[in-house]
Design a protein around this motif. Structure first.
Motif, PDB file in Angstrom:
ATOM      1  N   PRO A 158       0.794  -1.224   0.000  1.00 24.17           N
ATOM      2  CA  PRO A 158       0.000   0.000   0.000  1.00 24.17           C
ATOM      3  C   PRO A 158       0.827   1.275   0.000  1.00 24.17           C
ATOM      4  CG  PRO A 158       0.258  -0.783   2.235  1.00 24.17           C
ATOM      5  CD  PRO A 158       1.042  -1.733   1.362  1.00 24.17           C
ATOM      6  N   ALA A 159       2.161   1.138   0.018  1.00 20.37           N
ATOM      7  CA  ALA A 159       2.995   2.321   0.289  1.00 20.37           C
ATOM      8  C   ALA A 159       3.769   2.835  -0.917  1.00 20.37           C
ATOM      9  CB  ALA A 159       3.970   2.018   1.425  1.00 20.37           C
ATOM     10  N   GLY A 160       3.525   2.279  -2.111  1.00 21.84           N
ATOM     11  CA  GLY A 160       4.178   2.808  -3.297  1.00 21.84           C
ATOM     12  C   GLY A 160       5.431   2.053  -3.710  1.00 21.84           C
ATOM     13  N   PHE A 161       6.044   2.530  -4.778  1.00 21.50           N
ATOM     14  CA  PHE A 161       7.181   1.871  -5.430  1.00 21.50           C
ATOM     15  C   PHE A 161       8.104   2.979  -5.918  1.00 21.50           C
ATOM     16  CE2 PHE A 161       9.560  -0.374  -8.587  1.00 21.50           C
ATOM     17  CZ  PHE A 161       9.390  -1.742  -8.388  1.00 21.50           C
ATOM     18  N   THR A 184      11.046  12.797  -3.835  1.00 17.91           N
ATOM     19  CA  THR A 184      11.232  11.645  -2.951  1.00 17.91           C
ATOM     20  C   THR A 184      10.283  11.700  -1.757  1.00 17.91           C
ATOM     21  OG1 THR A 184      13.572  11.652  -3.603  1.00 17.91           O
ATOM     22  CG2 THR A 184      12.975  10.290  -1.731  1.00 17.91           C
ATOM     23  N   VAL A 185      10.147  12.863  -1.165  1.00 15.64           N
ATOM     24  CA  VAL A 185       9.244  13.022  -0.021  1.00 15.64           C
ATOM     25  C   VAL A 185       7.797  12.721  -0.414  1.00 15.64           C
ATOM     26  CG1 VAL A 185       8.219  14.736   1.529  1.00 15.64           C
ATOM     27  CG2 VAL A 185      10.697  14.599   1.275  1.00 15.64           C
ATOM     28  N   ASP A 186       7.442  13.082  -1.639  1.00 16.31           N
ATOM     29  CA  ASP A 186       6.071  12.847  -2.099  1.00 16.31           C
ATOM     30  C   ASP A 186       5.754  11.365  -2.296  1.00 16.31           C
ATOM     31  OD1 ASP A 186       5.519  15.530  -2.106  1.00 16.31           O
ATOM     32  OD2 ASP A 186       5.775  15.805  -4.262  1.00 16.31           O
ATOM     33  N   HIS A 187       6.787  10.548  -2.556  1.00 15.21           N
ATOM     34  CA  HIS A 187       6.524   9.161  -2.955  1.00 15.21           C
ATOM     35  C   HIS A 187       7.078   8.086  -2.023  1.00 15.21           C
ATOM     36  CE1 HIS A 187       5.993  11.278  -6.876  1.00 15.21           C
ATOM     37  NE2 HIS A 187       5.022  10.403  -6.985  1.00 15.21           N
ATOM     38  N   VAL A 188       7.960   8.442  -1.098  1.00 12.60           N
ATOM     39  CA  VAL A 188       8.579   7.433  -0.232  1.00 12.60           C
ATOM     40  C   VAL A 188       8.128   7.625   1.207  1.00 12.60           C
ATOM     41  CG1 VAL A 188      10.753   6.496   0.655  1.00 12.60           C
ATOM     42  CG2 VAL A 188      10.591   7.227  -1.741  1.00 12.60           C
ATOM     43  N   TYR A 203      13.691  -3.850  -1.735  1.00 15.53           N
ATOM     44  CA  TYR A 203      13.931  -3.470  -0.356  1.00 15.53           C
ATOM     45  C   TYR A 203      12.691  -2.745   0.146  1.00 15.53           C
ATOM     46  CZ  TYR A 203      18.833  -4.382  -1.503  1.00 15.53           C
ATOM     47  OH  TYR A 203      19.993  -4.972  -1.904  1.00 15.53           O
ATOM     48  N   GLU A 204      12.684  -2.457   1.433  1.00 16.97           N
ATOM     49  CA  GLU A 204      11.580  -1.708   2.015  1.00 16.97           C
ATOM     50  C   GLU A 204      12.133  -0.466   2.688  1.00 16.97           C
ATOM     51  OE1 GLU A 204       7.860  -3.467   4.001  1.00 16.97           O
ATOM     52  OE2 GLU A 204       9.169  -2.985   5.693  1.00 16.97           O
ATOM     53  N   ALA A 205      11.495   0.671   2.472  1.00 16.37           N
ATOM     54  CA  ALA A 205      11.912   1.903   3.134  1.00 16.37           C
ATOM     55  C   ALA A 205      11.641   1.788   4.630  1.00 16.37           C
ATOM     56  CB  ALA A 205      11.166   3.094   2.554  1.00 16.37           C
ATOM     57  N   THR A 212       7.486   1.664   1.710  1.00 15.96           N
ATOM     58  CA  THR A 212       7.557   1.781   0.250  1.00 15.96           C
ATOM     59  C   THR A 212       8.543   0.753  -0.308  1.00 15.96           C
ATOM     60  OG1 THR A 212       7.037   4.147   0.282  1.00 15.96           O
ATOM     61  CG2 THR A 212       8.152   3.316  -1.679  1.00 15.96           C
ATOM     62  N   THR A 213       8.150   0.093  -1.391  1.00 16.24           N
ATOM     63  CA  THR A 213       9.042  -0.855  -2.064  1.00 16.24           C
ATOM     64  C   THR A 213      10.108  -0.071  -2.830  1.00 16.24           C
ATOM     65  OG1 THR A 213       7.314  -2.522  -2.297  1.00 16.24           O
ATOM     66  CG2 THR A 213       9.190  -2.681  -3.805  1.00 16.24           C
ATOM     67  N   LEU A 214      11.374  -0.408  -2.594  1.00 16.80           N
ATOM     68  CA  LEU A 214      12.490   0.306  -3.213  1.00 16.80           C
ATOM     69  C   LEU A 214      13.330  -0.650  -4.062  1.00 16.80           C
ATOM     70  CD1 LEU A 214      13.752   2.395  -0.153  1.00 16.80           C
ATOM     71  CD2 LEU A 214      12.043   3.047  -1.865  1.00 16.80           C
TER      72      LEU A 214
END
Length: 216
Positions: A46-49, A78-82, A102-104, A86-88
């Motif tokens: 649910p946290a983005g990519f 970066t602040v808007d999306h991570v 990875y995961e943020a 979030t999957t990194l």
């Protein structure tokens, strides 16, 4: 004039195609199955990519520090999306490899590791050192699967826009996830679908409840 504009566009396209060949972007683009596309969508929930970039001189430090970074100009993006969870994915644009997922661990932080990536060397005495990549995010293991490295072939060619730092569009995200899942399968690592991960989590929770009840 229109002919001049057309000629300029053709020259620009030819230049990008020449870069494709010179930089070794060979082979057909990766084919995406329905299952791969569905899994790619799941990786973004649910946290983005988000994709961070590195090269041969910065990649190893990312792993040593469990940290990824970006230039200052990418702070807002970066602040808007991570955010936490979030999957990194790390893209080495020099070696043309993808490593992840990875995961943020946390939201982006500003210059928390000022000495990272040698950016602070040479700073005048008395001044706080500033990393070359001060937009920084700590990375941890992803619940999706074990991190692997995949080598690119004909994907993300310069003539097609490459793979920029940021939250990728659906097509790029589908390619990234497909390449990493294929690499994991080739290495004999578990590659679960979203449904299988959910089932495994439910079983683990049930076992935990049963163990707690037995110990009570």
């Amino acid at each position: 004039p229109a002919p001049a504009a057309a000629a300029a566009a053709a020259a620009a396209k030819a230049h990008l195609l020449a870069r494709d060949e010179a930089e070794g972007f060979t082979g057909a683009p990766t084919k995406i199955s329905k299952d791969d596309a569905a899994e790619a969508a799941a990786w973004a929930q649910p946290a983005g990519f988000f994709v961070f970039l590195c090269n041969d001189s910065t990649e190893e430090e990312c792993y040593e520090r469990a940290l990824v970074g970006a230039p200052a100009k990418f702070w807002d993006n970066t602040v808007d999306h991570v955010k936490p969870g979030t999957t990194l994915v790390l893209y080495n644009f020099a070696a043309r490899t993808l490593t992840g997922p990875y995961e943020a661990v946390h939201a982006p932080r500003w210059n928390e590791h000022s000495d990272a990536w040698q950016g602070g060397r040479g700073a005048p005495p008395g001044r706080r050192m500033i990393s070359a990549f001060p937009v920084q995010v700590a990375i941890g293991a992803s619940p999706l699967m074990e991190a692997v490295t995949a080598t690119l072939g004909g994907d993300f060619r310069p003539s097609m826009g490459g793979l920029p730092l940021g939250s990728p569009d659906q097509i790029r995200r589908d390619v990234i996830v497909t390449k990493l899942r294929l690499a994991a399968k080739e290495q004999g690592l578990p590659v679960l679908s979203a449904a299988e991960r959910k089932r495994a989590a439910s079983l683990a929770k049930a076992r935990g409840v049963a163990a707690a009840a037995a110990a009570a």
